[in-house]
Structures are given as C-alpha cells and as structure tokens.
Design an enzyme around this catalytic site. Structure first.
Site, PDB file in Angstrom:
ATOM      1  N   GLU A   8       7.360  -6.798   1.174  1.00  0.00           N
ATOM      2  CA  GLU A   8       6.144  -6.632   2.340  1.00  0.00           C
ATOM      3  C   GLU A   8       5.148  -7.795   1.457  1.00  0.00           C
ATOM      4  O   GLU A   8       5.049  -7.972   2.425  1.00  0.00           O
ATOM      5  CB  GLU A   8       5.669  -5.600   1.839  1.00  0.00           C
ATOM      6  CG  GLU A   8       6.419  -3.561   2.108  1.00  0.00           C
ATOM      7  CD  GLU A   8       6.481  -3.514   3.739  1.00  0.00           C
ATOM      8  OE1 GLU A   8       5.495  -5.075   4.247  1.00  0.00           O
ATOM      9  OE2 GLU A   8       6.260  -2.735   4.492  1.00  0.00           O
ATOM     10  N   LYS A  67       0.816  -1.429  -0.153  1.00  0.00           N
ATOM     11  CA  LYS A  67       0.439   0.373   0.024  1.00  0.00           C
ATOM     12  C   LYS A  67       0.745   1.124   0.375  1.00  0.00           C
ATOM     13  O   LYS A  67       1.815   1.432   0.878  1.00  0.00           O
ATOM     14  CB  LYS A  67      -1.095   0.227   1.090  1.00  0.00           C
ATOM     15  CG  LYS A  67      -1.511   1.486   1.336  1.00  0.00           C
ATOM     16  CD  LYS A  67      -2.776   0.884   2.457  1.00  0.00           C
ATOM     17  CE  LYS A  67      -3.489   2.383   2.142  1.00  0.00           C
ATOM     18  NZ  LYS A  67      -5.135   2.719   3.786  1.00  0.00           N
ATOM     19  N   LYS A 120      -2.324  -1.285  -3.829  1.00  0.00           N
ATOM     20  CA  LYS A 120      -3.037  -0.375  -3.758  1.00  0.00           C
ATOM     21  C   LYS A 120      -2.463   1.211  -3.586  1.00  0.00           C
ATOM     22  O   LYS A 120      -1.364   1.059  -3.393  1.00  0.00           O
ATOM     23  CB  LYS A 120      -3.497  -0.229  -2.192  1.00  0.00           C
ATOM     24  CG  LYS A 120      -4.292   0.430  -2.652  1.00  0.00           C
ATOM     25  CD  LYS A 120      -5.382   0.612  -0.608  1.00  0.00           C
ATOM     26  CE  LYS A 120      -6.138   1.652  -0.833  1.00  0.00           C
ATOM     27  NZ  LYS A 120      -6.465   1.479   0.542  1.00  0.00           N
ATOM     28  N   SER A 139     -10.141   5.208  -4.196  1.00  0.00           N
ATOM     29  CA  SER A 139     -11.340   6.696  -4.311  1.00  0.00           C
ATOM     30  C   SER A 139     -10.718   7.694  -6.044  1.00  0.00           C
ATOM     31  O   SER A 139     -11.654   8.026  -6.280  1.00  0.00           O
ATOM     32  CB  SER A 139     -11.728   7.684  -3.337  1.00  0.00           C
ATOM     33  OG  SER A 139     -10.029   7.861  -2.923  1.00  0.00           O
TER      34      SER A 139
HETATM   35  C1  PBG Z   1      -7.825   3.614   5.838  1.00  0.00           C
HETATM   36  C2  PBG Z   1      -8.058   3.203   4.679  1.00  0.00           C
HETATM   37  C3  PBG Z   1      -7.213   4.304   3.146  1.00  0.00           C
HETATM   38  C4  PBG Z   1      -7.909   3.954   2.260  1.00  0.00           C
HETATM   39  C5  PBG Z   1      -8.362   2.271   2.563  1.00  0.00           C
HETATM   40  N1  PBG Z   1      -8.533   2.067   3.858  1.00  0.00           N
HETATM   41  C6  PBG Z   1      -7.388   5.468   3.437  1.00  0.00           C
HETATM   42  C7  PBG Z   1      -5.594   6.372   4.246  1.00  0.00           C
HETATM   43  O1  PBG Z   1      -4.707   4.655   3.523  1.00  0.00           O
HETATM   44  O2  PBG Z   1      -5.271   6.641   3.668  1.00  0.00           O
HETATM   45  C8  PBG Z   1      -8.046   4.178   1.287  1.00  0.00           C
HETATM   46  C9  PBG Z   1      -8.898   3.776  -0.165  1.00  0.00           C
HETATM   47  C10 PBG Z   1      -9.336   4.820  -1.611  1.00  0.00           C
HETATM   48  O3  PBG Z   1      -9.302   5.683  -1.523  1.00  0.00           O
HETATM   49  O4  PBG Z   1     -10.456   4.485  -1.404  1.00  0.00           O
HETATM   50  N2  PBG Z   1      -6.642   3.088   6.297  1.00  0.00           N
END
Ligand code: PBG
Length: 340
Positions: A249, A211, A264, A290
């Site tokens: 990771e 991530k 992600k 998103s």
């Molecule tokens: C929280 C989390 C996030 C997302 C999924 N879980 C945001 C972040 O890490 O700040 C992002 C999902 C998206 O942007 O659609 N840990």
C-alpha cells in the site's frame, strides 16, 4: 574475565573484569542525555483539531477526557497558541451537521462548508502554520462510511471522484496538505493529477497509506458522530494481521505521488512503522489515535499509570520506531513536558 585476589591475606574474592560495561552510558541523567538516540521536539507533532459549527463553543469529547471539539473562533485561538509553543502543523476534522449528510458527500466540497471556512480563517490568522485536512467522506456520509454506498457496498471509483473534488476544494481554500484517510484504491494518483491540472502545484499529499481497520478509532467516531451505521470498514481499511500488505500500500502511494506516508494506529503497529521507514524515502508519519489517547487517560484517571511518563514513553517509542512526524492528541502536553 573473572579473576581472584587476596584481601588482607585472608579471604579470596572473585572479581569481574569486563571489556565493556554498558551501564557506564546510563550512569547519570547527563550522560544519558548525551547518548540518547531519540529526542522529541515540538516540530515532530501534528495536532489534530475537531471543529464544530457555532460560536464560542468548547465541548469535551466524553471518551477523550481533556480533548475538545471547538467552534472555529475558539479553534483559531488554539492554533495561535499551538504555534506559539512551537507546533507547526495541525490536522483538521470537522463535525458536519446531520442536515448536510447524504450519500454523495457533496457537502465535502462546498466552498462555504465548515472545513473550507476553517482552512481560510486559520491560514489567514496563522499563515505559517502548516494546515493539513482530512479527506474522507465519513463526516458527511449518512452511513458513516468513508465512501459512497451502493447496495451495502462501498464503491471505490465513485468515491475516488468525490475525494478528488474534496481535495481540490481544500487546496482552493488554502490547505497546505490534503490527507486522504479513506483507503480507496488509486486515490493518491487521482488527487495528484487533479491538483496538477488545477494548478495547485504547491499542495502536498499526506497519504494514510497503511491504515488498519482498528477498534482504536472508537473515541474519534464519538467526537465526530461518524461511526458506521452498518457493517465495519474492513473492505477498505487493512486487516491488522497483515504486514506485507502495508508495504505494498505504501509503495503504491509513493509511486502515485504521496509526499508523506502514514501508518495508523501507532503503538500496536510499531513494527509496521519501522518496516515502512526502511522501505521508503519520503517522510513517514504515524497517527497516535484516539483510542491510544483514551487508554492512557483512563489508566491515569484510575491512578494506575503516570500520565506524563506514559505520554513521553509512548511518543518516543513511535519516533524510535521510525516516525518522522506524529499526529497526536497529546501534542500540547508533550511540548509542555519536554520544556521542563
Ligand atoms: C476518517 C478518520 C478516522 C480517523 C481519522 N480519520 C476514523 C475512521 O477511519 O473510522 C481516526 C482517528 C483517531 O481515531 O484518532 N476517515
């Protein structure tokens, strides 16, 4: 091979003789469908859902036009519909009230918390739907960080202890998979061990393994009001300049017991998805986040992109890159587009 021939005894024209004509396999929609290497189906998608306190509420997220944060009763109805169109998994996120936020995250394992109630009600209403739950402290943190903060620092081991409690409480409520999205070190192993010790031997872990610290999460943080109050998330989420770190990771998470790993965001990281896919023998998921949703929506609203085509091309590219599963806000739209 080029050759020459006489036409009407007058003109000489050049003709190509080719051993292979690649366009033959692209000639018609039917031929193309026969040889398509990647096809999307409804079971490829994980539908993320944002859940709010209250009753009958349906709030559009301003930076995610067409996507809503719903109260639990509306969410249950939505889960029924999603199941009806063929979607088999949802990923739950809750918006915690400001009053319950602190720096311990304890609301995250409140048995009567919004997440725990949501898991129970959704599993009761649609038992066949695979319920996955976000595990990270950010919705519950006064600082909007994924972990416990001390002197401006995000503490690793204290946070892992909190995430373990959170995961156990989700498992107890009936979650099929917990999905740690926090990027603390050692959390997958700790969660797996705790699930074992507590008898939750059927609860899976979908690890957000690679991530990245990404600007593409912006709209999500609007949806949950969870933007970090200070600093950024770069001491725990990965640097987008890095590739081998993603493999490291991911391999660590598999070794610690992850059932599914995740990359992600998705579209700016297709190379990472492919490389992870080539290196692990567990299912790989990718999160079309998103900001990726918002970009397509915004361009479509301006009349600059064809939204439907952009959705299918994006999701197909993510699957082609190597994703077995795709978490996407377009899940419902994609199923509709695929069925015609
Ligand atoms: C929280 C989390 C996030 C997302 C999924 N879980 C945001 C972040 O890490 O700040 C992002 C999902 C998206 O942007 O659609 N840990």
């Amino acid at each position: 091979m080029p050759g020459t021939t006489r036409v009407g005894g007058l003109k000489t024209i050049s003709i190509m003789y080719l051993q292979r004509r690649n366009r033959i396999l692209r000639a018609t929609p039917s031929v193309r469908s026969l040889v398509a290497e990647t096809t999307l189906t409804p079971v490829d998608f994980i539908a993320p859902l944002f859940i709010d306190e209250g009753e009958n509420s349906h709030t559009e997220i301003s930076s995610m036009p067409g996507y809503f944060r719903n109260s639990l009763n509306v969410t249950v109805k939505e889960v029924r519909e999603l199941y009806g169109i063929g979607i088999r998994s949802v990923l739950l996120f809750v918006k915690a009230a400001d009053e319950v936020k602190d720096n311990t995250g304890k609301e995250a394992w409140n048995p009567e918390g919004l997440m725990q109630r949501s898991i129970r009600e959704i599993k009761q209403a649609v038992p066949e739907m695979v319920v996955m739950t976000d595990v990270a402290l950010d919705p519950y943190s006064v600082y909007g960080h994924d972990g416990i903060v001390k002197d401006g620092e995000i503490m690793n081991d204290e946070t892992v202890e909190a995430l373990v409690q959170m995961s156990i409480s989700h498992a107890e409520a009936g979650a099929d998979f917990v999905a740690p999205s926090d990027m603390m070190d050692g959390r997958i192993g700790a969660i797996r061990e705790a699930l074992e010790h507590n008898g939750y031997t059927r609860t899976g872990i979908m690890a957000y393994s690679a991530k990245y610290a990404s600007c593409f999460y912006g709209p999500f943080r609007d949806a949950l009001d969870s933007a970090p109050g200070f600093g950024d998330k770069k001491t725990y989420q990965m640097d987008y300049a890095n590739r081998s770190e993603a493999i490291r990771e991911t391999l660590a998470d598999v070794e610690e017991g992850a059932d599914i790993v995740m990359v992600k965001p998705a579209m700016a990281y297709l190379d990472i998805i492919r490389e992870v896919k080539n290196r692990v023998d567990v299912p790989v998921s990718a999160y079309h986040v998103s900001g990726e949703y918002a970009m397509i929506k915004a361009a479509a609203r301006m009349g600059w992109l064809n939204e439907e085509k952009a959705i299918l091309e994006s999701l197909t590219s993510i699957k082609r890159a190597g994703a077995d599963l795709i978490a996407t806000y377009f899940a419902r739209d994609a199923v509709r587009l695929l069925s015609r």
